[in-house]
Design a protein around this motif. Structure first.
Motif, PDB file in Angstrom:
ATOM      1  N   ASN A 168     108.916 101.807 107.285  1.00  0.00           N
ATOM      2  CA  ASN A 168     110.264 102.364 107.185  1.00  0.00           C
ATOM      3  C   ASN A 168     110.914 102.180 105.818  1.00  0.00           C
ATOM      4  O   ASN A 168     112.111 102.355 105.669  1.00  0.00           O
ATOM      5  CB  ASN A 168     111.168 101.764 108.268  1.00  0.00           C
ATOM      6  N   ASP A 169     110.111 101.837 104.814  1.00  0.00           N
ATOM      7  CA  ASP A 169     110.629 101.694 103.465  1.00  0.00           C
ATOM      8  C   ASP A 169     109.526 102.084 102.486  1.00  0.00           C
ATOM      9  O   ASP A 169     108.347 102.046 102.825  1.00  0.00           O
ATOM     10  CB  ASP A 169     111.081 100.249 103.224  1.00  0.00           C
ATOM     11  N   ALA A 170     109.881 102.435 101.290  1.00  0.00           N
ATOM     12  CA  ALA A 170     108.917 102.917 100.288  1.00  0.00           C
ATOM     13  C   ALA A 170     108.215 101.754  99.600  1.00  0.00           C
ATOM     14  O   ALA A 170     108.388 101.526  98.409  1.00  0.00           O
ATOM     15  CB  ALA A 170     109.622 103.803  99.271  1.00  0.00           C
ATOM     16  N   GLU A 171     107.422 101.007 100.336  1.00  0.00           N
ATOM     17  CA  GLU A 171     106.647  99.896  99.788  1.00  0.00           C
ATOM     18  C   GLU A 171     105.198 100.328  99.582  1.00  0.00           C
ATOM     19  O   GLU A 171     104.756 101.334 100.138  1.00  0.00           O
ATOM     20  CB  GLU A 171     106.691  98.693 100.745  1.00  0.00           C
ATOM     21  N   ASN A 172     104.457  99.551  98.812  1.00  0.00           N
ATOM     22  CA  ASN A 172     103.058  99.855  98.517  1.00  0.00           C
ATOM     23  C   ASN A 172     102.148  99.577  99.707  1.00  0.00           C
ATOM     24  O   ASN A 172     102.467  98.777 100.587  1.00  0.00           O
ATOM     25  CB  ASN A 172     102.580  99.011  97.333  1.00  0.00           C
ATOM     26  N   TRP A 173     100.983 100.229  99.702  1.00  0.00           N
ATOM     27  CA  TRP A 173      99.871  99.874 100.581  1.00  0.00           C
ATOM     28  C   TRP A 173      99.187  98.697  99.882  1.00  0.00           C
ATOM     29  O   TRP A 173      98.636  98.872  98.788  1.00  0.00           O
ATOM     30  CB  TRP A 173      98.872 101.023 100.684  1.00  0.00           C
ATOM     31  N   ASN A 186      98.016 102.338  96.329  1.00  0.00           N
ATOM     32  CA  ASN A 186      98.641 103.599  95.933  1.00  0.00           C
ATOM     33  C   ASN A 186      99.133 103.595  94.485  1.00  0.00           C
ATOM     34  O   ASN A 186      99.849 104.494  94.072  1.00  0.00           O
ATOM     35  CB  ASN A 186      99.799 103.932  96.874  1.00  0.00           C
ATOM     36  N   THR A 187      98.732 102.586  93.708  1.00  0.00           N
ATOM     37  CA  THR A 187      99.110 102.527  92.291  1.00  0.00           C
ATOM     38  C   THR A 187      97.864 102.311  91.446  1.00  0.00           C
ATOM     39  O   THR A 187      96.778 102.046  91.974  1.00  0.00           O
ATOM     40  CB  THR A 187     100.094 101.374  92.000  1.00  0.00           C
ATOM     41  N   THR A 188      98.029 102.377  90.169  1.00  0.00           N
ATOM     42  CA  THR A 188      96.939 102.047  89.245  1.00  0.00           C
ATOM     43  C   THR A 188      97.149 100.671  88.625  1.00  0.00           C
ATOM     44  O   THR A 188      96.487 100.309  87.663  1.00  0.00           O
ATOM     45  CB  THR A 188      96.830 103.110  88.122  1.00  0.00           C
ATOM     46  N   ASP A 189      98.068  99.892  89.201  1.00  0.00           N
ATOM     47  CA  ASP A 189      98.372  98.560  88.698  1.00  0.00           C
ATOM     48  C   ASP A 189      97.169  97.633  88.805  1.00  0.00           C
ATOM     49  O   ASP A 189      96.357  97.758  89.726  1.00  0.00           O
ATOM     50  CB  ASP A 189      99.531  97.936  89.471  1.00  0.00           C
TER      51      ASP A 189
END
Length: 138
Positions: free
Chosen positions: A72-77, A97-100
Motif C-alpha cells: 500500500n505504499d511505493a516501497e522497493n521490492w 526494482n532499482t539499479t542500486d
C-alpha cells in the motif's frame, strides 16, 4: 481492460484487448509465480507493527531467501538471502526494482528458526501503517 476470468492451476488470464503492460502484440513477457510448499517455501502477508515481529513460515532451520514488498505504499521490492547474510545485525539486501548497489547498512530482518523476523520500523519491511507480501524459501 478487465481480466478475462480468474486464474486456475494452469491458466493466467490476461486483460482483454492489447494492454501495453501485459498483452501487447509482438512483445514478450515473463510471469514469476510463487507457491507455498510446506517446509520448503511460504507465500504470505503480514501487517507492519513498527516493532520486532516474527513471520512464521513453518520452517525448521529458518529462511535462506526472503522477498518482501509493501502493498500500500511505493516501497522497493527487497530481497535478502543467506549468501549475503541473514544475521542478527546488518543484513545486506538488494532492491530488485532499482539499479542500486547492495545496501549493507540496515538491520531489517533477523534469522528465526520458523522463518524470519522483521525488526525495524521501516516502510520497506515493517511500518505500522503498511501491509506486506512476502515469499520465503527455507
Amino acid at each position: 481492460a478487465p481480466f478475462a476470468g480468474n486464474p486456475t492451476a494452469t491458466t493466467i488470464p490476461l486483460p482483454s484487448g492489447t494492454a501495453s503492460a501485459s498483452n501487447r502484440s509482438g512483445y514478450n513477457y515473463i510471469a514469476y509465480l510463487f507457491a507455498t510448499v510446506a517446509g520448503v517455501s511460504k507465500v504470505g502477508s503480514y501487517s507492519g507493527t513498527g516493532s520486532t515481529q516474527t513471520i512464521d513460515c513453518g520452517f525448521s532451520s529458518g529462511a535462506r531467501f526472503v522477498l518482501i514488498k509493501c502493498t500500500n505504499d511505493a516501497e522497493n521490492w527487497i530481497v535478502f538471502d543467506s549468501v549475503r547474510g541473514i544475521v542478527s545485525g546488518n543484513d545486506p539486501y538488494l532492491a530488485l526494482n532499482t539499479t542500486d548497489a547492495e545496501n549493507t547498512s540496515s538491520d531489517f530482518i533477523d534469522p528465526v528458526s520458523s522463518g524470519f523476523a522483521v525488526n525495524t520500523n521501516s516502510g520497506e519491511v515493517n511500518n505500522s501503517s503498511n501491509t506486506y507480501i512476502f515469499y520465503a524459501i527455507a
